[in-house]
Structure formats: C-alpha cells, structure tokens
Motif scaffolding. Structure first.
Motif: not given
Lengths: 67, 767
Positions: B235-239, B299-302, B518-522
C-alpha cells in the motif's frame, strides 16, 4: 482478419473507449470539439495546456469521492 | 411500430419557452408515442418479465424460506439482480412519471452551460461508469461484512429492498433536482429550499459527518495494515507509483490517461508481488511491521500533505488507478462468484440476530443493522456526488433515471457480492477475525477457545486452523483483524483461489484485496479532506472574507490542518480504544451516513412539495421517515441506553464510577489510563451523536415546515417559489436508457441523417 477476430477486435476497442471515457481520457478531444463548435476566435489550448489547466482547476474545485 | 408525431401536435407541445429549432428533428420522443410503446405488452415482453419475476421469486424462496444445511451463493445473485431489474423497470418509472417528470425538450446544464471543461455532454453509458466509480468505494465492501454477524438474511433483505425503495430513490431525485438547478450542490439546494436555519444546520451536519466518515474509513485501513509488513509495503508503494504517474502525465505525455493507468496497474501488481518477497526478508519484516498507532500517525501526516499537494501530483493519478481497479475488481468478483458458486453455511438468522450484545457490533437488529449497512442500501454521502459533479455532464433529462437510479443499483450489487464473499468463509473464522482483541485475547489459542465458548451452532474452530489461514494469506495473524477489509480479503482469496491459482495464490489475492480497499479509502480520505477544507474555508469566509480566496495559502493550510486534526483525533481514538475501535465507532459512521441521507431526502421532500406533487409525496416521505426513525432511534439508544455496550453515556458512567471507586481495571480496560481513555472516548462519541441528531432534526423540521407551507400555498392557489433554472430548448437528442427503444432508434436515425454542421450545434454560445 477473420470476421470473428474482427468482431473481437471491435468489441475490445469499444470497451477500451468506454474505459477511457470513464477515466476521462477523452476530455481533450471533447474540449476541442466544443471549441470548434462554439466558434471561438482565439486558438484552442494545446493538449499540454489543457491538462495543466484541468488539474489546476481541480485544486480549487475538488470533486468528492464516496466511501 | 411507433409513428412519427404529426406536425400540429408537436407544434402545440413545443409552444412557450421550449420552441424547438425548426431546422432540427424533434429533440424528444413524442410523449404519446413513448406512452404507447411503454404500455404495449408483446407476448415476448410478457414472457421475459414473467421469467425474471419467477426466477427472482424462486431465489428469494431459496434464501428466505428453505432451511437447508447450506445455500448456494448463486441465489444471492439471482435474488438481487431480478429484484433490481423489476425495481428499475417498474418502480423507477413510477417515480419518473409521478415525481421527476423529465422533459427531453429541455436542454440540460451540459448543453446550455457547455464550456468543454466542467459542463460537457457525456455519453450515457460512459457517464454511468463515471458516476458509479465516484459513488462506490470501500463502504459497500465493509458494512455488509460487519452486519453478517446477524446472519445473511437481514442484511440481504435490507440491501436489496432498501436500495430499490430508498437508496436509489435518493440518488435519482438529488441528481435530477440538481440537474434542473444547473448542477448546484446539496448544501446550496438546502439553503435555497429550507432557508437560512435549515441550510446552515445542513452545512454543519455535512461537515461533521464528513469528518466522521473519513476517520472511520481511515480506521479500516489502519486495522488492515497493522502488524502486516506485506500490506504496509504494497500500500505504501502506491504513493511513489501515483507520484510517478502524476509527473508522467504532467511533463512526459500529457493526457495519455489510459496508457499511464495501464503502466500504474502493472506497477501495482509488481508492488503486491514485491510486498510478499520483502515481507519474507528479515530487514523488510523489521522495517515494515508497524503497530496501529504508528500507521495512524503516518496516515494523518500523509493526509495533510496529500491535501495540500497539487491535485495533478497525487490525487488525480491515484484516482485513475482507483477507478481502473474498481471496475476490474468488481467484474472479477462477479465472475468468480458466478463461476465458483460457493456454498454458504452461515444461518439465515444467527444467534446474535435476536440479541444486543454481538461482539462485532453491539445493539439490536433494529435499528443497528440498518445503520451498519449504509453504503449499498441507503447512503447519504452519495447525495454530495449526485449533486454537483454528475449533473453537469448529463446529456438528456431522461437519462437521470438510468444514471442515478441504475448507478445506485449497481453499488447495491457490489454490497451483495461483498456479503457473499464474507459469508463464504467459516463462521468461527469470521468471529475470530471480527471480534475485538479485548475479547479474543489476540492469540490463536485464546481466540479459538473464546469463539467456541460462544455456543454458536456448527462452529468449532481450532488454533491450527486459524494459524493455517494466516499463513495461507501471508499474514502473521488474522485474529481480531476488525474493520471488515481483512475478512473481505480472506473471503475473496478463498473464492478466487478456487477460480484461479489454488492455495498458492491465496496470499496474492488477499493482498490484492487489501490493496484495492486501501486505494479506494486513501482516495476518499484525500478527496474528503479537500472537500471539507473548502466547506470550512467558505464558512469562515462569511466572517473573515479573506478565507474565501481559495488560493490564499495560509488559509488553505490552516483549514486543511483543522480538518485533518479533526478526523485524525477520531482515528487515534478508534485505534487506541480499549473497547475495540470498530465496534464502538462503526455505528457512528452508519448513523452519520444515514442522517446525511435524511437531510438529502428532506431537501427532496421540500422540492417535490413545491412542485405540487402532494399525492405522491409518499415516494419521498416513506424512505425519509424510515431513515429518520432508524437514525433517531439508533442515536437515542447510543445516547440514552442503560446497556453500557450500547449507550455511550452509560458506558461513560460505568467507567467513571469504577475510577471513582479507585479500581485499577474494569471490563476490557486493563489500566487506569485505559479506563480514562474510555471515559474520554465515550464522552466525545456521545456528544457527537447528540450534535448529529439535533442538527438533523432541525433540517427535517425545516423541510416539514417548507412542505406544509407549500401545501398551504397550493391550496390557496398561490404559486410556490421555483428555484429551477429557466427552461431552454434543447438542440440535441440521445436515448434515455442502456438499450434504445424502437422509437428512440427511429428518431436517432433521423438525427444521423442531419448534415454535420447542424448536428453538433450547441445551444446559445458565442454564435
């Protein structure tokens, strides 16, 4: 190409076009069409300018995404 | 066969402001012709609908009446699809005929405001997909899974019947009324129709509800990624993938969206496979195994950074990726369920259906099942999408039924498939995964012993089976992975491995599912923060005008920080909650979402009344009354119930008393600090419930006032204020639904014969 294969190819192209439409990939083509039809005096934005403008306008005009 | 309307009729109908262009063919199928076509029942048509009704009836019979050992998943598909078809063909047409009364001779905003950018006529099938992608996210994948605690039938009935009579009605009406108002937002419509008090209450309620919804979606991600190095890595790699796509689209090949989406998809798959390899290494496992609090802070910082970065860099590319995945995943899931047809062993009503102390979520079936499943049955959040964005793209008025009502039916189908995936796994495994660690104890041994002690029929789990499932999906543990996402992922992996790949691919499918959720939620977190920030900026701007300037950096950053702090605080509260987080907060999510639905339906009620359709007001009033009763009852119980598991303040009082008595542990809180946390959390949750319900009651009351006033005016023969944009004649034609009717096809052929220079003419623009 056999007729069967051609039908598959047509179907696939249709699906790709649909998916592109859903993603908004055809936005520039639609803009050009609109620009042409509306008969603006000035030349249309280039592709690069158009996409730049599009995402920059979203900065101050966000679109919701649902849960 | 339909005949062309004769000239005098058309001329008579086209009088007034909607005089059609004489050079063009008609812009709408003639009313009488359409009516005749609609009412003409050929034997083939009768046979088709009889077959659909029969199949649906048999499927419902299999689900609801037959009590065998198991039930096949295919009956869920038949029961839902047949009911949707009947609801769409008959009920939505009733709404169209009696309430919305679309007129295709009227131009839509996409035509009369056409600018080639925001207002663009869009092919109905493309717009259907676009709208569906905007409304459907992680919500329908989570709620039904949590609600499966009560057995499959209550959730199934609510999802299917609820969408036909409530959810799809709301989406359709909001979309139609927003379209008639040039694409105005729900907030603007509330202010116009309900006045300053109602409008302001609606605005504040919407803002708070968004905060809660974003926080709880984020909690779902945190719960899915906690102690999961594979998940954190992929999930981190999606960034970085999204950043790369953003730069590619901005500087390398602008506008090549399909191309970059495909590249992104391939990279995403590589990230999932790579995650498995990284998690196996010692350094990978050490570096990416993070506890929930760390992930929540990340997640908050992101969330803050993502919301202040330009849209092109992160939000837009991830949105493409998310849409791409959404369509792929849903098609794949539907195919897999139809091909694999798993046998379901979960009972129709579980032991918890008649109790109020379920471990997954507390509270009785009524009202809590109806708030636990919000998305998929009735989702207020959709009203924010159905007003604003989609109405600016609609080509013809009649298409709103297909896009608004039909789009929501599609989301409901996603919810049904999620439910099927969740109940296809072993029931003991389900409770071991979805009960908070405070109950299961967190290890496979304690969890197995606890689940077996529940005394559920046919449930017998052993520690080895829990450990084996975790190993199969590539996780260290699956005990107490609450939030719904991991359960869906296990269910999906379970179904998909029978379809493609076998047990060897289970871990891939599990992380694939976690990744797309995770992608949908982010995306929802990021977009939600931005939307909320602008709402806050505009609200503050009423007092300090400088804040209305969206490009003013300090204001934008301050408002973003406020919104992120608000949802971040709720998120941290959920992550650290000694009572378990999801089971205390998820009801609040559902209540918030349904209250927003009540607000949206209130606005619709006032509009329908002002249009003078009093006889058919029940079409809006029934779902509104249901949503209001459910949410107000749920809020009432959350506030006043004396059962600590249900009532926030009862829990608060119990823990306060324990603290006052000098106890050092109480219930599931094992320390004084934990007890103090419970006291603090329950107070916040309780007061949030109070604020939501009070604001919503104000909005509903103002809508009733507006409705009664409209009725008085109507009876006295006085006109009601109509906030629709003025009617302008349309100069284009397009069919209304998925499949054009014979009359539409005939008219389309007439348009196709038209010389090109006339055909694409846009109404009133620069000519």
């Amino acid at each position: 190409m056999s007729p069967g294969l051609a039908a598959v190819a047509t179907g696939f192209r249709g699906f790709a076009r649909f998916l592109g439409g859903v993603l908004g990939a055809d936005a520039y083509a639609k803009y050009l069409e609109h620009h042409h039809a509306a008969g603006h005096g000035e030349p249309p934005l280039t592709e690069r300018e158009f996409w730049r403008d599009r995402t920059d306008r979203q900065d101050s005009n966000p679109q919701g995404r649902c849960c | 066969m339909a005949s062309r309307p004769d000239e005098p009729v058309r001329a008579a109908k086209g009088s007034g402001p909607l005089t059609a262009d004489p050079k063009l063919p008609p812009t709408a199928v003639d009313e009488a012709v359409r009516e005749a076509e609609d009412k003409k029942w050929t034997p083939a048509k009768i046979a088709l609908w009889a077959a659909i009704a029969l199949l649906g009836g048999v499927a419902w019979f299999m689900l609801a009446i037959v009590r065998g050992e198991t039930v096949n998943a295919i009956w869920f598909v038949f029961a839902s699809v047949c009911t949707y078809l009947i609801g769409y063909r008959f009920y939505s047409k009733v709404i169209e005929r009696l309430i919305t009364k679309p007129d295709d001779r009227r131009a839509t905003p996409a035509e009369y405001k056409a600018d080639g950018k925001d207002y663009v006529r869009t092919d109905r099938n493309v717009l259907f997909g676009h709208h569906f992608a905007a409304i459907a996210g992680a919500g329908p994948l989570v709620g039904p899974i949590i609600a499966a605690q009560m057995g499959y039938l209550p959730g199934t009935i609510w999802i299917i019947i609820g969408v036909v009579l409530a959810g799809a009605v709301q989406d359709y009406l909001v979309m139609f009324f927003s379209m008639r108002r040039g694409g105005r937002s729900l907030g603007q419509m509330a202010r116009e129709e309900l006045g300053v008090i109602g409008g302001t209450a609606a605005l504040i309620a919407t803002l708070l509800i968004m905060v809660i919804i974003v926080a709880i979606l984020a909690l779902v991600v945190v719960n899915a990624l906690g102690e999961s190095p594979w998940g954190v890595f992929s999930v981190g790699m999606t960034i970085p993938i999204a950043l790369f796509m953003g730069v590619y689209l901005r500087y390398i090949r602008p506008g090549k969206i399909m191309e970059v989406s495909l590249i992104g998809f391939v990279l995403l798959m590589a990230a999932i496979i790579g995650g498995g390899l990284v998690a196996e290494t010692e350094w990978g496992s050490a570096f990416f195994t993070l506890d929930k609090v760390t992930i929540a802070w990340g997640l908050i910082v992101y969330g803050f950074i993502a919301a202040i970065l330009p849209v092109w860099l992160l939000l837009a590319p991830r949105d493409y990726l998310s849409t791409f995945m959404k369509i792929g995943v849903i098609v794949m899931l539907a195919l897999a369920i139809i091909v694999v047809r798993p046998e379901i062993t979960v009972p129709a009503f579980s032991e918890f259906a008649s109790r109020d102390n379920g471990p997954v979520f507390p509270g009785a079936l009524f009202p809590f099942l109806f708030v636990t499943i919000a998305c998929g049955a009735l989702s207020g959040f959709h009203a924010l999408i159905s007003s604003g964005t989609t109405p600016k793209l609609i080509e013809k008025e009649r298409q709103t039924r297909f896009i608004g009502y039909g789009g929501m039916l599609m989301e409901s189908f996603v919810a049904i498939m999620a439910l099927v995936a969740a109940i296809s796994i072993d029931r003991g495994l389900y409770f071991a995964m979805n009960s908070p660690a405070a109950l299961t104890g967190g290890t496979v041994e304690t969890a197995a012993a606890w689940v077996n002690s529940l005394g559920l029929a046919g449930v017998n789990v052993n520690p080895a089976m829990l450990a084996e499932t975790a190993a199969n999906v590539g996780e260290q543990s699956i005990v107490s992975r609450t939030g719904g996402a991991p359960t869906l992922a296990v269910g999906l992996a379970h179904i998909m491995q029978q379809f493609i790949g076998g047990t060897a691919l289970m871990a891939f499918w599990y992380h694939f599912a976690i990744m797309f959720e995770a992608l949908f939620i982010l995306t929802a977190v990021d977009a939600g923060t931005r939307v909320a920030r602008f709402m806050l900026q505009d609200s503050i701007g009423n007092f300090i005008p400088k804040f209305k300037e969206h490009s003013w950096r300090p204001g934008a950053w301050l408002c973003t920080a406020v919104m992120v702090a608000a949802w971040g605080a709720v998120l941290l509260m959920g992550v650290t909650d000694p009572l378990g987080g999801i089971n205390t907060l998820f009801p609040l999510f559902g209540i918030a979402n349904q209250l927003l639905a009540a607000i949206a339906l209130s606005v619709c009620l006032a509009i329908v009344a002002k249009r003078g359709s009093f006889k058919y007001l029940w079409i809006v009033a029934v779902p509104l009354a249901f949503a209001a009763v459910v949410t107000i009852t749920a809020s009432y119980q959350k506030i006043f119930s004396s059962t600590p598991a249900v009532g926030y303040f009862a829990n608060n009082a119990a823990f306060s008393k324990a603290l006052a008595d000098g106890k050092t542990e109480f219930g599931t809180a094992k320390s004084v600090a934990a007890m103090e946390a419970v006291v603090r959390n329950t107070a916040i949750q309780g007061w949030l419930s109070v604020i939501f319900v009070v604001l919503s009651i104000i909005v509903i009351a103002m809508a009733l006032v507006a409705t009664i006033k409209a009725f008085r005016n109507h009876s006295a023969g006085l006109p009601n204020v109509d906030n629709e944009d003025e009617a302008r004649p349309s100069k284009v034609f397009a069919p209304a639904g998925l499949i054009p009717t014979p009359a539409e096809r005939e008219l389309q052929a007439e348009w196709n014969k038209l010389p090109a220079e006339l055909r694409f003419e846009r109404a009133g623009h620069h000519k």
